[in-house]
Design a protein around this motif. Sequence first.
Motif, mmCIF file in Angstrom:
data_model
loop_
_atom_site.group_PDB
_atom_site.id
_atom_site.type_symbol
_atom_site.label_atom_id
_atom_site.label_comp_id
_atom_site.label_asym_id
_atom_site.label_seq_id
_atom_site.Cartn_x
_atom_site.Cartn_y
_atom_site.Cartn_z
ATOM 1 N N LYS A 57 0.869 -1.185 0.000
ATOM 2 C CA LYS A 57 0.000 0.000 0.000
ATOM 3 C C LYS A 57 0.904 1.233 0.000
ATOM 4 O O LYS A 57 1.698 1.433 0.924
ATOM 5 C CB LYS A 57 -0.876 -0.042 1.260
ATOM 6 N N VAL A 58 0.800 2.039 -1.047
ATOM 7 C CA VAL A 58 1.719 3.179 -1.205
ATOM 8 C C VAL A 58 0.932 4.472 -1.373
ATOM 9 O O VAL A 58 0.036 4.560 -2.222
ATOM 10 C CB VAL A 58 2.624 3.005 -2.459
ATOM 11 N N LEU A 59 1.265 5.470 -0.583
ATOM 12 C CA LEU A 59 0.670 6.802 -0.745
ATOM 13 C C LEU A 59 1.668 7.678 -1.493
ATOM 14 O O LEU A 59 2.812 7.850 -1.051
ATOM 15 C CB LEU A 59 0.360 7.422 0.630
ATOM 16 N N VAL A 60 1.221 8.232 -2.632
ATOM 17 C CA VAL A 60 2.093 9.108 -3.428
ATOM 18 C C VAL A 60 1.655 10.549 -3.192
ATOM 19 O O VAL A 60 0.623 10.993 -3.708
ATOM 20 C CB VAL A 60 2.024 8.740 -4.932
ATOM 21 N N ILE A 61 2.424 11.258 -2.412
ATOM 22 C CA ILE A 61 2.113 12.676 -2.148
ATOM 23 C C ILE A 61 2.702 13.498 -3.294
ATOM 24 O O ILE A 61 3.879 13.349 -3.629
ATOM 25 C CB ILE A 61 2.695 13.125 -0.789
ATOM 26 N N GLY A 62 1.860 14.348 -3.900
ATOM 27 C CA GLY A 62 2.297 15.072 -5.102
ATOM 28 C C GLY A 62 2.052 14.237 -6.352
ATOM 29 O O GLY A 62 2.696 14.422 -7.382
ATOM 30 N N GLY A 63 1.065 13.354 -6.272
ATOM 31 C CA GLY A 63 0.799 12.402 -7.366
ATOM 32 C C GLY A 63 0.128 13.007 -8.587
ATOM 33 O O GLY A 63 -0.081 12.299 -9.576
ATOM 34 N N ASP A 64 -0.206 14.297 -8.539
ATOM 35 C CA ASP A 64 -0.734 14.948 -9.748
ATOM 36 C C ASP A 64 0.389 15.624 -10.537
ATOM 37 O O ASP A 64 0.150 16.185 -11.597
ATOM 38 C CB ASP A 64 -1.800 15.991 -9.351
ATOM 39 N N GLY A 65 1.622 15.588 -10.011
ATOM 40 C CA GLY A 65 2.727 16.302 -10.667
ATOM 41 C C GLY A 65 3.468 15.425 -11.669
ATOM 42 O O GLY A 65 3.095 14.266 -11.926
ATOM 43 N N TYR A 66 4.523 15.987 -12.204
ATOM 44 C CA TYR A 66 5.312 15.356 -13.288
ATOM 45 C C TYR A 66 5.877 13.992 -12.859
ATOM 46 O O TYR A 66 5.608 12.967 -13.495
ATOM 47 C CB TYR A 66 6.421 16.344 -13.658
ATOM 48 N N CYS A 67 6.649 13.967 -11.789
ATOM 49 C CA CYS A 67 7.229 12.693 -11.357
ATOM 50 C C CYS A 67 6.172 11.830 -10.662
ATOM 51 O O CYS A 67 6.169 10.604 -10.800
ATOM 52 C CB CYS A 67 8.389 12.922 -10.380
ATOM 53 N N GLY A 68 5.286 12.472 -9.901
ATOM 54 C CA GLY A 68 4.316 11.743 -9.079
ATOM 55 C C GLY A 68 3.280 10.996 -9.900
ATOM 56 O O GLY A 68 2.916 9.857 -9.573
ATOM 57 N N TRP A 69 2.782 11.627 -10.958
ATOM 58 C CA TRP A 69 1.761 10.970 -11.783
ATOM 59 C C TRP A 69 2.349 9.735 -12.478
ATOM 60 O O TRP A 69 1.772 8.647 -12.459
ATOM 61 C CB TRP A 69 1.204 11.978 -12.806
ATOM 62 N N ALA A 70 3.533 9.909 -13.056
ATOM 63 C CA ALA A 70 4.177 8.768 -13.727
ATOM 64 C C ALA A 70 4.444 7.650 -12.721
ATOM 65 O O ALA A 70 4.262 6.465 -13.031
ATOM 66 C CB ALA A 70 5.486 9.225 -14.383
ATOM 67 N N ARG A 118 -4.684 7.872 7.977
ATOM 68 C CA ARG A 118 -5.470 6.856 8.717
ATOM 69 C C ARG A 118 -6.316 6.042 7.757
ATOM 70 O O ARG A 118 -6.453 4.829 7.894
ATOM 71 C CB ARG A 118 -6.368 7.539 9.742
ATOM 72 N N GLN A 119 -6.929 6.719 6.783
ATOM 73 C CA GLN A 119 -7.768 5.989 5.818
ATOM 74 C C GLN A 119 -6.908 5.096 4.925
ATOM 75 O O GLN A 119 -7.272 3.982 4.607
ATOM 76 C CB GLN A 119 -8.539 6.977 4.954
ATOM 77 N N CYS A 120 -5.787 5.629 4.511
ATOM 78 C CA CYS A 120 -4.943 4.928 3.519
ATOM 79 C C CYS A 120 -4.115 3.790 4.156
ATOM 80 O O CYS A 120 -3.902 2.763 3.539
ATOM 81 C CB CYS A 120 -4.033 5.965 2.865
ATOM 82 N N GLU A 121 -3.639 4.024 5.350
ATOM 83 C CA GLU A 121 -2.754 3.071 6.057
ATOM 84 C C GLU A 121 -1.588 2.596 5.184
ATOM 85 O O GLU A 121 -1.424 1.378 4.947
ATOM 86 C CB GLU A 121 -3.558 1.865 6.567
ATOM 87 N N PRO A 122 -0.763 3.525 4.709
ATOM 88 C CA PRO A 122 0.306 3.126 3.783
ATOM 89 C C PRO A 122 1.453 2.401 4.476
ATOM 90 O O PRO A 122 1.770 2.678 5.632
ATOM 91 C CB PRO A 122 0.803 4.464 3.226
#
Length: 383
Positions: free
Chosen positions: A2-15, A86-90
């Motif tokens: 289970k992985v949380l990607v913070i900044g996942g709408d950006g260049y590196c994060g989305w990819a 808490r919801q994600c529990e990464p």
Amino acid sequence: MKVLVIGGDGYCGWATALYLSNRGHDVAILDNLVRRHWDNQLQVETLTPIAPIQQRIQRWYELTGKTIDLYIGDINDYSFLLESMRQCEPEAVVHFGEQRSAPFSMIDREHAVMTQANNVLGNLNLLYVMKDEFPDCHLVKLGTMGEYGTPNIDIEEGYITIEHNGRKDTLPYPKQPGSFYHLSKVHDSHNIHFACKIWGLRATDLNQGVVYGVLTEETGMDEMLVNRLDYDEVFGTALNRFCIQAAIGHPLTVYGKGGQTRGFLDIRDTVRCIEIAINNPANAGEFRVFNQFTEMFSVADLAMKVKQAGIAMGLNVEIQNLENPRVELEEHYFNAKNTKLIDLGLQPHYLSDSLLDSLLNVAMKYKERVDKKNILPKVSWRR
Ligand code: NAD
Ligand code: USQ
């Protein structure tokens, strides 16, 4: 995982989010979409038209059947961050969610303060959430090669062993960054190192070089999944900018003599490096530093490579040495180590003619969208 990607709408994060999802990880994205807001404020736009994040994620689901949970909000809002975690529990948090442009941080006092507050305090909030409720979660934090600056000795991966007055110790490598943005990454590194030491958190600081390219296997699947590609003077980075300049017949904007040498990597290696880091977590209490780049080039070398590739495609490409808006050495020694990720299995995509062709082709495809007035540098380090 289970992985949380913070900044996942950006260049590196989305990819990265799509890459990890495609490889079977259970991925969630957290982003406050502030980057889209900064683009609007600066009146700049990615070359490639990017869809709203909800539509991107929906399209990914339609194409692959894989879901990506979405948390829209700011990591500087502690209760939002805590609730999302808490919801994600990464098991791993990949933290890309920062203001990442050196020129942006040098516009004026407000932008310098905004950059450091956003980056340093957001990261500190994350460390506290991890300490309080997720002490085993692995933090994979994006740092930058620019934390080291350009010392006249080899750059090691995070630490250097020094002998002084007959005694010896392994210490954090000296930091001499070149902008208030790069400084924010140094401050983050110190905070993470300290948190690992006192609370036993586990963290990997990825000192990434300048990323180039736009297509990954996943973002190339569909127009709706296309990644951003910045070319403006504030958010555009060297090689990406040069390719787009070549496509529209603008002289390549080499700052100063062009002898500035940096570490570079293909975005396809960025996503793989993240996977390697999360699959091989740091130990409890360990603050691990990897230098994340695959090749070193001077800016003048890059411009010459783009010129040659452009000419081979029938483009008329010229190189222009502009007065350097930054304060940086234009001729210097630069030899950085980068073996740790390779030892863990990274097989680099080296800069090749075919890659340049593909970047130039993407640039040609969208060249009508280029706003020429956003190309020349306006932000000055000296003002
Ligand atoms: P980007 O601007 O494209 O993406 C960053 C994302 O983080 C954006 O979507 C933005 O909205 C989000 N964000 C920023 N502040 C936030 C906050 N407070 N809360 C929630 N979300 C927030 O940047 P990028 O090019 O993808 O870079 C990602 C990371 O990698 C950055 O930390 C950057 O410093 C690092 N990095 C990038 C490069 C590069 O060449 N692009 C090279 C080395 C390191
Ligand atoms: N440069 C030019 N012409 C241009 C743009 C840049 O000559 O048109 C030069 C700059 O003066 C600098 C070098 O190219 O010497 C790199 O500049 P850049 O804008 O490509 O990259 P930088 O400002 O260092 O920042 C980028 C990302 C940042 C990341 C960093 C990695 O925006 O998020 O941290 O690369 S590194 O450079 O290794 O620190």
